[in-house]
Motif scaffolding. Structure first.
Motif, short mmCIF file in Angstrom:
data_model
loop_
_atom_site.label_atom_id
_atom_site.label_comp_id
_atom_site.label_asym_id
_atom_site.label_seq_id
_atom_site.Cartn_x
_atom_site.Cartn_y
_atom_site.Cartn_z
N LEU A 67 0.73 -1.18 0.06
CA LEU A 67 -0.06 -0.20 -0.07
C LEU A 67 0.80 1.05 0.04
CD1 LEU A 67 -2.80 -0.82 2.54
CD2 LEU A 67 -3.01 -0.44 0.35
N GLY A 71 -1.45 4.31 3.22
CA GLY A 71 -2.41 3.27 3.47
C GLY A 71 -3.45 3.24 2.27
N SER A 72 -4.31 2.72 2.47
CA SER A 72 -5.50 2.52 1.35
C SER A 72 -6.40 3.70 1.43
CB SER A 72 -6.46 1.28 1.86
OG SER A 72 -7.63 1.52 1.29
N ASN A 287 4.42 0.84 5.37
CA ASN A 287 3.28 1.09 4.97
C ASN A 287 2.28 0.08 5.79
OD1 ASN A 287 3.40 -1.32 2.99
ND2 ASN A 287 5.40 -0.05 2.52
N LEU A 290 -2.54 -4.81 4.33
CA LEU A 290 -3.56 -4.75 3.29
C LEU A 290 -4.72 -5.31 3.73
CD1 LEU A 290 -3.87 -4.27 0.30
CD2 LEU A 290 -2.74 -6.45 -0.27
N GLN A 294 -8.83 -3.92 3.14
CA GLN A 294 -9.52 -4.39 2.07
C GLN A 294 -11.03 -4.68 2.53
OE1 GLN A 294 -6.94 -7.37 0.28
NE2 GLN A 294 -6.86 -6.31 -1.75
#
Ligand SMILES: Cc1[nH+]cc(COP(=O)(O)O)c(CN[C@@H](CCC(=O)O)C(=O)O)c1O
Length: 399
Positions: A67, A71-72, A287, A290, A294
């Motif tokens: 990521l 982040g996301s 980072n 994940l 998600q």
């Protein structure tokens, strides 16, 4: 010679150390009301249906790429809507610097490091009592700590006057740590009216408010309602910081999914602040993970899954609220000489029982009941199966 002969054993963590002791206890009667982790009425951990469905949808669909340091983006976008509101002007105006964090702990620590780097010499006012790890976080970030009155032992409620005096007497422009809802460990929150007064006084003193919101949805069962303190501060024009976590309200404890956000003057400042938050994250963990991000993005990005989540978080909150009533009634039926009204008046995951450390020790040694020594009961550990046993033990050590 050994390189580490000067290393001393670390003290047992006041919360996670209780879990270790519980796990080591062979007694079939043991009860864990220590760590704030939700359990269903069978005393089992829960994976929400919305989480299982999200996992099914993402299984095998994406790579395991890094990521970005922040982040996301999708997860952060959805998360900001929970805290600031779906139609927040601040989101529209891109004034919020926000990064995915290693859950709530990671968000608090990232902020503490950011504070010490860009506001060197500033202190942080922390409520008495608070989540024990807050002290570790700001200590390791080298931010000197002050305290402010919060809990009133006699009434087992909020020491509003003490709090307001401390806010008034703090130097102009002080940093304050506030629990947005479901205060840990006391379960005591300011009323909406009190939040408005606190916000006005913060305005007058130009204080900075950092909200730790680790239980959004868990207090009342309604995430919007649990963000009321933050909305009040935003309406009053405060540029606040917020730590958010999906550990409890989505049951993603071990996935370590959270978000740190800082409301800035304008988009340009938000871009700058975000770049520095990323700069702090890079040497710390580079980072964030994940998978959990998600799951969160899948749930909050799909109206059907989001409404399922809202239903499930309310079920968890309602079970806890129900156990508060049952525990209080059980204690009263046993003819306890003490008042247990606070058990049902307090809100969120924890009940600040008023039990002394010595009484807590007796609960553990004589009844195999595990809770933190400050007398905090994680109500999520109370079930219809153990509430009678727990009430009887509490009665025995307090009568
Ligand atoms: C106020 C508060 N802030 C942040 C966190 C961090 O949670 P996380 O998102 O997982 O990093 C917790 C968890 N505190 C409960 C869980 C165990 C722990 O101490 O950690 C608790 O107090 O039992 C809080 O109670």
């Amino acid at each position: 010679s050994s390189w580490w002969k000067n290393v001393e054993p670390a003290p047992k963590d006041p919360i996670l150390g209780v879990t270790e002791a519980f796990l080591a206890d062979p007694s079939p009667d043991k009860v864990n009301v220590g760590v704030g982790a939700y359990r269903d009425d069978n005393g089992k951990p829960v994976v929400l249906d919305c989480v299982r469905e999200a996992e099914r949808r993402i299984a095998g669909t994406s790579f395991m790429e890094y990521l970005p340091m922040g982040g996301s983006v999708k997860m952060v976008e959805e998360t900001l809507k929970l805290a600031y509101g779906d139609n927040s002007e601040f989101i529209k105006d891109k004034r919020i610097a926000a990064v995915q964090s290693l859950s709530g702990t990671g968000a608090c620590r990232l902020f503490a490091d950011f504070q010490t780097r860009f506001n060197p010499g500033s202190q942080i006012y922390i409520p008495v009592p608070t989540w024990s790890n807050h002290h570790n976080i700001w200590r390791d970030a080298q931010v000197p700590q002050k305290t402010y009155h919060y809990y009133h032992p006699e009434t087992k409620g909020l020491d509003f006057k003490g709090l307001m005096d401390d806010v008034k007497n703090a130097p102009e422009g002080s940093f304050f740590l506030l629990h947005a809802c479901a205060h840990n460990p006391t379960g005591v929150d300011p009323t909406e009216e009190q939040w408005r007064e606190i916000s006005q006084l913060f305005k007058a003193k130009n204080h900075f408010a950092f909200f730790d919101m680790a239980y959004q949805g868990f207090a009342s069962g309604d995430p919007a309602r649990d963000a009321k303190s933050i909305r009040i501060f935003l309406e009053d024009g405060h540029h606040i910081g917020i730590s958010q976590s999906y550990a409890k309200n989505m049951g993603l404890y071990g996935q370590r999914v959270g978000c740190l956000s800082v409301l800035c003057e304008n988009e340009k400042q938000a871009v700058t602040v975000k770049s520095q938050l990323q700069q702090l994250a890079r040497p710390m963990y580079s980072n964030p993970p994940l998978h959990g991000a998600q799951i969160v993005s899948t749930i909050l990005g799909d109206p059907e899954l989001k409404s399922l989540w809202l239903k499930e978080v309310k079920i968890m909150a309602d079970r806890i609220i129900g156990m508060r009533t049952t525990l209080r009634e059980s204690l009263e039926k046993l003819g306890s000489p003490l008042s247990w009204e606070h058990v049902t008046k307090q809100i969120g995951m924890f009940c600040y029982s008023g039990l002394t450390p010595e009484q807590v020790d007796r609960l553990t040694s004589e009844y195999h009941i595990y809770m933190t020594r400050n007398g905090r009961i994680s109500m999520a550990g109370v079930t219809t199966g153990n509430v009678g046993y727990l009430a009887n033990a509490i009665h025995e050590v307090t009568k």
